[in-house]
Design a protein around this motif. Structure first.
Motif, PDB file in Angstrom:
ATOM      1  N   GLU A   1      13.806  -1.508  -5.617  1.00 43.09           N
ATOM      2  CA  GLU A   1      12.633  -1.009  -6.356  1.00 43.09           C
ATOM      3  C   GLU A   1      11.647  -0.341  -5.422  1.00 43.09           C
ATOM      4  N   ARG A   2      11.425  -0.919  -4.236  1.00 37.72           N
ATOM      5  CA  ARG A   2      10.470  -0.342  -3.296  1.00 37.72           C
ATOM      6  C   ARG A   2      11.019   0.929  -2.648  1.00 37.72           C
ATOM      7  N   VAL A   3      12.318   0.994  -2.439  1.00 36.33           N
ATOM      8  CA  VAL A   3      12.912   2.231  -1.930  1.00 36.33           C
ATOM      9  C   VAL A   3      12.737   3.348  -2.955  1.00 36.33           C
ATOM     10  N   ASP A   4      12.980   3.041  -4.224  1.00 36.19           N
ATOM     11  CA  ASP A   4      12.769   4.043  -5.277  1.00 36.19           C
ATOM     12  C   ASP A   4      11.319   4.500  -5.306  1.00 36.19           C
ATOM     13  N   LEU A   5      10.387   3.562  -5.146  1.00 37.62           N
ATOM     14  CA  LEU A   5       8.964   3.912  -5.122  1.00 37.62           C
ATOM     15  C   LEU A   5       8.676   4.850  -3.966  1.00 37.62           C
ATOM     16  N   ALA A   6       9.172   4.505  -2.784  1.00 42.12           N
ATOM     17  CA  ALA A   6       8.922   5.338  -1.611  1.00 42.12           C
ATOM     18  C   ALA A   6       9.471   6.742  -1.802  1.00 42.12           C
ATOM     19  N   MET A   7      10.647   6.861  -2.375  1.00 44.45           N
ATOM     20  CA  MET A   7      11.246   8.171  -2.577  1.00 44.45           C
ATOM     21  C   MET A   7      10.497   8.962  -3.650  1.00 44.45           C
ATOM     22  N   SER A   8       9.936   8.274  -4.636  1.00 51.04           N
ATOM     23  CA  SER A   8       9.143   8.964  -5.650  1.00 51.04           C
ATOM     24  C   SER A   8       7.851   9.524  -5.068  1.00 51.04           C
TER      25      SER A   8
ATOM     26  N   LEU B   1      10.054   4.816   7.780  1.00 51.82           N
ATOM     27  CA  LEU B   1       9.345   3.661   7.237  1.00 51.82           C
ATOM     28  C   LEU B   1      10.299   2.496   7.073  1.00 51.82           C
ATOM     29  N   VAL B   2       9.920   1.335   7.602  1.00 57.23           N
ATOM     30  CA  VAL B   2      10.661   0.095   7.379  1.00 57.23           C
ATOM     31  C   VAL B   2      10.033  -0.612   6.182  1.00 57.23           C
ATOM     32  N   ILE B   3      10.830  -0.840   5.157  1.00 53.40           N
ATOM     33  CA  ILE B   3      10.370  -1.540   3.957  1.00 53.40           C
ATOM     34  C   ILE B   3      10.935  -2.956   3.996  1.00 53.40           C
ATOM     35  N   THR B   4      10.054  -3.930   4.016  1.00 58.33           N
ATOM     36  CA  THR B   4      10.432  -5.335   4.193  1.00 58.33           C
ATOM     37  C   THR B   4      10.157  -6.130   2.928  1.00 58.33           C
ATOM     38  N   HIS B   5      11.017  -7.088   2.635  1.00 59.32           N
ATOM     39  CA  HIS B   5      10.755  -7.975   1.510  1.00 59.32           C
ATOM     40  C   HIS B   5       9.737  -9.040   1.908  1.00 59.32           C
ATOM     41  N   SER B   6       8.607  -9.036   1.230  1.00 62.55           N
ATOM     42  CA  SER B   6       7.636 -10.128   1.288  1.00 62.55           C
ATOM     43  C   SER B   6       6.825 -10.043   0.010  1.00 62.55           C
ATOM     44  N   LEU B   7       6.235 -11.159  -0.386  1.00 59.79           N
ATOM     45  CA  LEU B   7       5.606 -11.235  -1.705  1.00 59.79           C
ATOM     46  C   LEU B   7       4.092 -11.405  -1.672  1.00 59.79           C
ATOM     47  N   ALA B   8       3.572 -12.083  -0.672  1.00 62.08           N
ATOM     48  CA  ALA B   8       2.143 -12.369  -0.625  1.00 62.08           C
ATOM     49  C   ALA B   8       1.342 -11.122  -0.255  1.00 62.08           C
ATOM     50  N   ARG B   9       0.104 -11.107  -0.618  1.00 65.05           N
ATOM     51  CA  ARG B   9      -0.797 -10.079  -0.122  1.00 65.05           C
ATOM     52  C   ARG B   9      -0.871 -10.208   1.399  1.00 65.05           C
ATOM     53  N   PRO B  10      -1.191  -9.122   2.094  1.00 67.77           N
ATOM     54  CA  PRO B  10      -1.213  -9.190   3.557  1.00 67.77           C
ATOM     55  C   PRO B  10      -2.025 -10.368   4.090  1.00 67.77           C
TER      56      PRO B  10
ATOM     57  N   ASN C   1       0.859  -1.179   0.000  1.00 65.18           N
ATOM     58  CA  ASN C   1       0.000   0.000   0.000  1.00 65.18           C
ATOM     59  C   ASN C   1       0.901   1.237   0.000  1.00 65.18           C
ATOM     60  N   PRO C   2       1.095   1.884  -1.160  1.00 74.13           N
ATOM     61  CA  PRO C   2       1.996   3.033  -1.237  1.00 74.13           C
ATOM     62  C   PRO C   2       1.577   4.197  -0.353  1.00 74.13           C
ATOM     63  N   ALA C   3       0.328   4.199   0.118  1.00 77.85           N
ATOM     64  CA  ALA C   3      -0.117   5.282   0.998  1.00 77.85           C
ATOM     65  C   ALA C   3       0.708   5.345   2.285  1.00 77.85           C
ATOM     66  N   LEU C   4       1.317   4.216   2.676  1.00 83.60           N
ATOM     67  CA  LEU C   4       2.178   4.240   3.858  1.00 83.60           C
ATOM     68  C   LEU C   4       3.393   5.136   3.641  1.00 83.60           C
ATOM     69  N   ALA C   5       3.940   5.109   2.438  1.00 84.95           N
ATOM     70  CA  ALA C   5       5.076   5.989   2.138  1.00 84.95           C
ATOM     71  C   ALA C   5       4.635   7.441   2.137  1.00 84.95           C
ATOM     72  N   GLU C   6       3.480   7.697   1.584  1.00 89.72           N
ATOM     73  CA  GLU C   6       2.962   9.072   1.565  1.00 89.72           C
ATOM     74  C   GLU C   6       2.714   9.567   2.985  1.00 89.72           C
TER      75      GLU C   6
ATOM     76  N   GLU D   1      15.532   9.515   1.835  1.00 86.90           N
ATOM     77  CA  GLU D   1      16.223   8.271   2.174  1.00 86.90           C
ATOM     78  C   GLU D   1      16.559   8.197   3.661  1.00 86.90           C
ATOM     79  N   THR D   2      16.648   9.348   4.327  1.00 88.28           N
ATOM     80  CA  THR D   2      16.920   9.342   5.770  1.00 88.28           C
ATOM     81  C   THR D   2      15.721   8.872   6.573  1.00 88.28           C
ATOM     82  N   GLN D   3      14.602   8.608   5.909  1.00 84.60           N
ATOM     83  CA  GLN D   3      13.406   8.098   6.576  1.00 84.60           C
ATOM     84  C   GLN D   3      13.155   6.628   6.258  1.00 84.60           C
TER      85      GLN D   3
END
Length: 307
Positions: free
Chosen positions: A184-191, A153-162, A139-144, A196-198
């Motif tokens: 890829e997810r770090v780039d998404l969060a920064m976009s 924000l802690v970005i974790t590798h997992s693949l399944a839906r919650p 859910n990209p809204a968490l980054a927003e 990056e300090t978050q």
């Protein structure tokens, strides 16, 4: 007598932004391995099995972890694994009073373990400063939200839906897959506005991975750390530890400490652990071995007489 710094044989991957402000604290991850305590206000967590489900027990556990030296306390109300549905309202009823209770009595860094923006937002308002999303920013809204509130924000590798199963996971190279996913997810969060300090990353031991995958991540943790962001080793009492040792759920502490230490020697800067006191001791010793800190005392064989 001053002992000059000694180079370690462990070449720690450099961090692009090692000094982080988390809540009321500033942590220099180039010089410290932080301990994140685990407090699950759930009746069905894989390890606690409801031990801290009662509100007073959850708050007491968080404060006890702080007294034992935890740098962060991670509070969760829904387990990662599949199970009965827990609504956002019920999750909030579980975690928000814990965040409020801990924040009223301590300035420890509070992390909220959730994949729901509405739960994270309420907990940030109550004193949390870290959002631990184990679903890989599905859910990209968490980054927003983190961008707008200044939370980490802690970005974790997992693949399944919650909270859904991921049967028989397969990877050509699990570490390369995890690194590519996290980048890829770090780039998404920064976009989406996050600096990056978050951002903190987590390769997700055992999350949609089997024991061989988790062991490979452990022995190659330096490749995760080379991303350049503080990385979490969330290894405490997990099934890969139990299966590696043939150890039951209640007999995995030593194996967990060994796994956490291995990850720290390869660049992990946060270890997420159940046994806080022993983990703090292990990480202070690891820091000393790495040359990140001086010994507390220098007495042994430091005089003309043998002690």
């Amino acid at each position: 007598m001053t002992i000059p710094p000694v180079a370690s044989g462990f070449a720690l991957p450099p961090l692009t932004s090692p000094v982080r402000t988390l809540g009321a604290h500033t942590i220099d991850f180039s010089a410290r391995i932080a301990v994140m305590a685990i407090v699950n206000r759930t009746p069905d967590s894989f390890f606690d099995r409801g031990r801290t489900f009662a509100l007073d027990q959850a708050i007491d556990a968080a404060l006890a972890a702080t007294s034992a030296g935890a740098d962060l306390v991670d509070i969760g109300g829904v387990k990662f694994a599949p199970g009965a549905e827990v609504s956002a309202a019920d999750e909030l009823d579980r975690v928000l009073p814990v965040v409020e209770g801990v924040a009223a009595q301590s300035d420890v860094v509070i992390s909220i373990d959730t994949f729901r923006p509405e739960v994270a937002e309420a907990c940030i308002g109550a004193g949390a400063s870290v959002v631990n999303d184990t679903t890989g920013l599905q859910n990209p809204a968490l980054a927003e939200l983190a961008a707008s509130t200044g939370a980490t924000l802690v970005i974790t590798h997992s693949l399944a839906r919650p909270r859904t199963a991921y049967v028989a996971p397969r990877y050509d190279d699990v570490v390369q897959s995890v690194v590519a996913f996290l980048r890829e997810r770090v780039d998404l969060a920064m976009s989406l506005g996050l600096d990056e300090t978050q951002i903190i990353i987590d390769p997700g031991h055992d999350l949609n991975k089997n024991t061989r995958h988790s062991l490979e991540i452990t022995r190659r943790f330096d490749e995760i750390a080379r991303i350049g962001l503080p990385a979490i080793a969330a290894v405490s009492n997990k099934d890969f530890v139990g299966e590696a040792l043939g150890a039951g759920r209640d007999d995995r502490v030593d194996g967990s400490l060994a796994a956490a230490t291995a990850c720290a020697l390869l660049g992990a800067r946060i270890v997420r652990m159940h046994d806080v006191a022993r983990s703090v001791q292990a990480m202070r010793m690891t820091e000393t071995i790495l040359g990140l800190r001086e010994p507390q005392h220098l007495r042994h064989n430091m005089t003309d007489e043998n002690a």
